[in-house]
Scaffold this motif. Structure first.
Motif, PDB file in Angstrom:
ATOM      1  N   ALA A  74       0.845  -1.194   0.000  1.00  0.00           N
ATOM      2  CA  ALA A  74       0.000   0.000   0.000  1.00  0.00           C
ATOM      3  C   ALA A  74       0.880   1.244   0.000  1.00  0.00           C
ATOM      4  O   ALA A  74       1.902   1.294   0.680  1.00  0.00           O
ATOM      5  CB  ALA A  74      -0.900  -0.001   1.225  1.00  0.00           C
ATOM      6  N   GLU A  75       0.496   2.215  -0.806  1.00  0.00           N
ATOM      7  CA  GLU A  75       1.234   3.476  -0.836  1.00  0.00           C
ATOM      8  C   GLU A  75       0.708   4.382   0.261  1.00  0.00           C
ATOM      9  O   GLU A  75      -0.468   4.321   0.615  1.00  0.00           O
ATOM     10  CB  GLU A  75       1.069   4.151  -2.199  1.00  0.00           C
ATOM     11  CG  GLU A  75       1.729   3.394  -3.321  1.00  0.00           C
ATOM     12  CD  GLU A  75       1.701   4.178  -4.618  1.00  0.00           C
ATOM     13  OE1 GLU A  75       1.577   5.417  -4.577  1.00  0.00           O
ATOM     14  OE2 GLU A  75       1.800   3.535  -5.672  1.00  0.00           O
ATOM     15  N   PRO A  76       1.583   5.249   0.787  1.00  0.00           N
ATOM     16  CA  PRO A  76       1.119   6.171   1.815  1.00  0.00           C
ATOM     17  C   PRO A  76       0.039   7.105   1.271  1.00  0.00           C
ATOM     18  O   PRO A  76       0.054   7.458   0.097  1.00  0.00           O
ATOM     19  CB  PRO A  76       2.360   6.958   2.210  1.00  0.00           C
ATOM     20  CG  PRO A  76       3.507   6.348   1.491  1.00  0.00           C
ATOM     21  CD  PRO A  76       2.985   5.392   0.475  1.00  0.00           C
ATOM     22  N   VAL A  77      -0.867   7.507   2.132  1.00  0.00           N
ATOM     23  CA  VAL A  77      -1.925   8.427   1.755  1.00  0.00           C
ATOM     24  C   VAL A  77      -1.329   9.828   1.641  1.00  0.00           C
ATOM     25  O   VAL A  77      -0.524  10.243   2.471  1.00  0.00           O
ATOM     26  CB  VAL A  77      -3.052   8.416   2.806  1.00  0.00           C
ATOM     27  CG1 VAL A  77      -4.107   9.460   2.486  1.00  0.00           C
ATOM     28  CG2 VAL A  77      -3.666   7.032   2.906  1.00  0.00           C
ATOM     29  N   ARG A  78      -1.710  10.524   0.576  1.00  0.00           N
ATOM     30  CA  ARG A  78      -1.240  11.906   0.373  1.00  0.00           C
ATOM     31  C   ARG A  78      -2.444  12.829   0.305  1.00  0.00           C
ATOM     32  O   ARG A  78      -3.481  12.471  -0.219  1.00  0.00           O
ATOM     33  CB  ARG A  78      -0.447  12.025  -0.931  1.00  0.00           C
ATOM     34  CG  ARG A  78       0.837  11.216  -0.933  1.00  0.00           C
ATOM     35  CD  ARG A  78       1.593  11.410  -2.206  1.00  0.00           C
ATOM     36  NE  ARG A  78       0.893  10.691  -3.282  1.00  0.00           N
ATOM     37  CZ  ARG A  78       0.969  11.002  -4.562  1.00  0.00           C
ATOM     38  NH1 ARG A  78       1.711  12.004  -4.962  1.00  0.00           N
ATOM     39  NH2 ARG A  78       0.309  10.298  -5.452  1.00  0.00           N
ATOM     40  N   THR A  79      -2.257  14.037   0.834  1.00  0.00           N
ATOM     41  CA  THR A  79      -3.287  15.050   0.745  1.00  0.00           C
ATOM     42  C   THR A  79      -2.933  15.975  -0.418  1.00  0.00           C
ATOM     43  O   THR A  79      -1.809  16.455  -0.521  1.00  0.00           O
ATOM     44  CB  THR A  79      -3.357  15.873   2.049  1.00  0.00           C
ATOM     45  OG1 THR A  79      -3.637  14.969   3.119  1.00  0.00           O
ATOM     46  CG2 THR A  79      -4.438  16.931   1.981  1.00  0.00           C
TER      47      THR A  79
END
Length: 86
Positions: free
Chosen positions: A78-83
């Motif tokens: 899973a890729e990190p969540v980005r805003t």
């Protein structure tokens, strides 16, 4: 053999795992797959095989397993969540 996509946990698996946990069985995922065996009098053309495979499973939620599975781990991370500011 056709079964759920590797990155998709089916409703069947969710229910089966809940039952297993209720029985203190250490099961993380349990999936249902389908294998078909046809007795044909003549070989099918590659085009006919493609059409037949398309009729036997739902491409949105299932995939063909070309060999027997030993794990559901496909190595995907899973890729990190980005805003993203709008």
């Amino acid at each position: 053999e056709f079964g759920p996509r590797m990155t998709f946990t089916s409703a069947f698996s969710s229910n089966a795992v809940s039952i297993c946990k209720g029985c203190d069985l250490p099961i993380a995922r349990l999936e249902l797959s389908k294998r078909y065996r046809f007795a044909l009098s003549a070989a099918l053309s590659p085009a006919a095989v493609k059409v037949l495979k398309a009729l036997l499973h739902d491409r949105m939620t299932e995939e063909e397993y070309l060999e027997a599975l030993t794990t559901f781990d496909n190595g995907a991370k899973a890729e990190p969540v980005r805003t993203v500011p709008i």
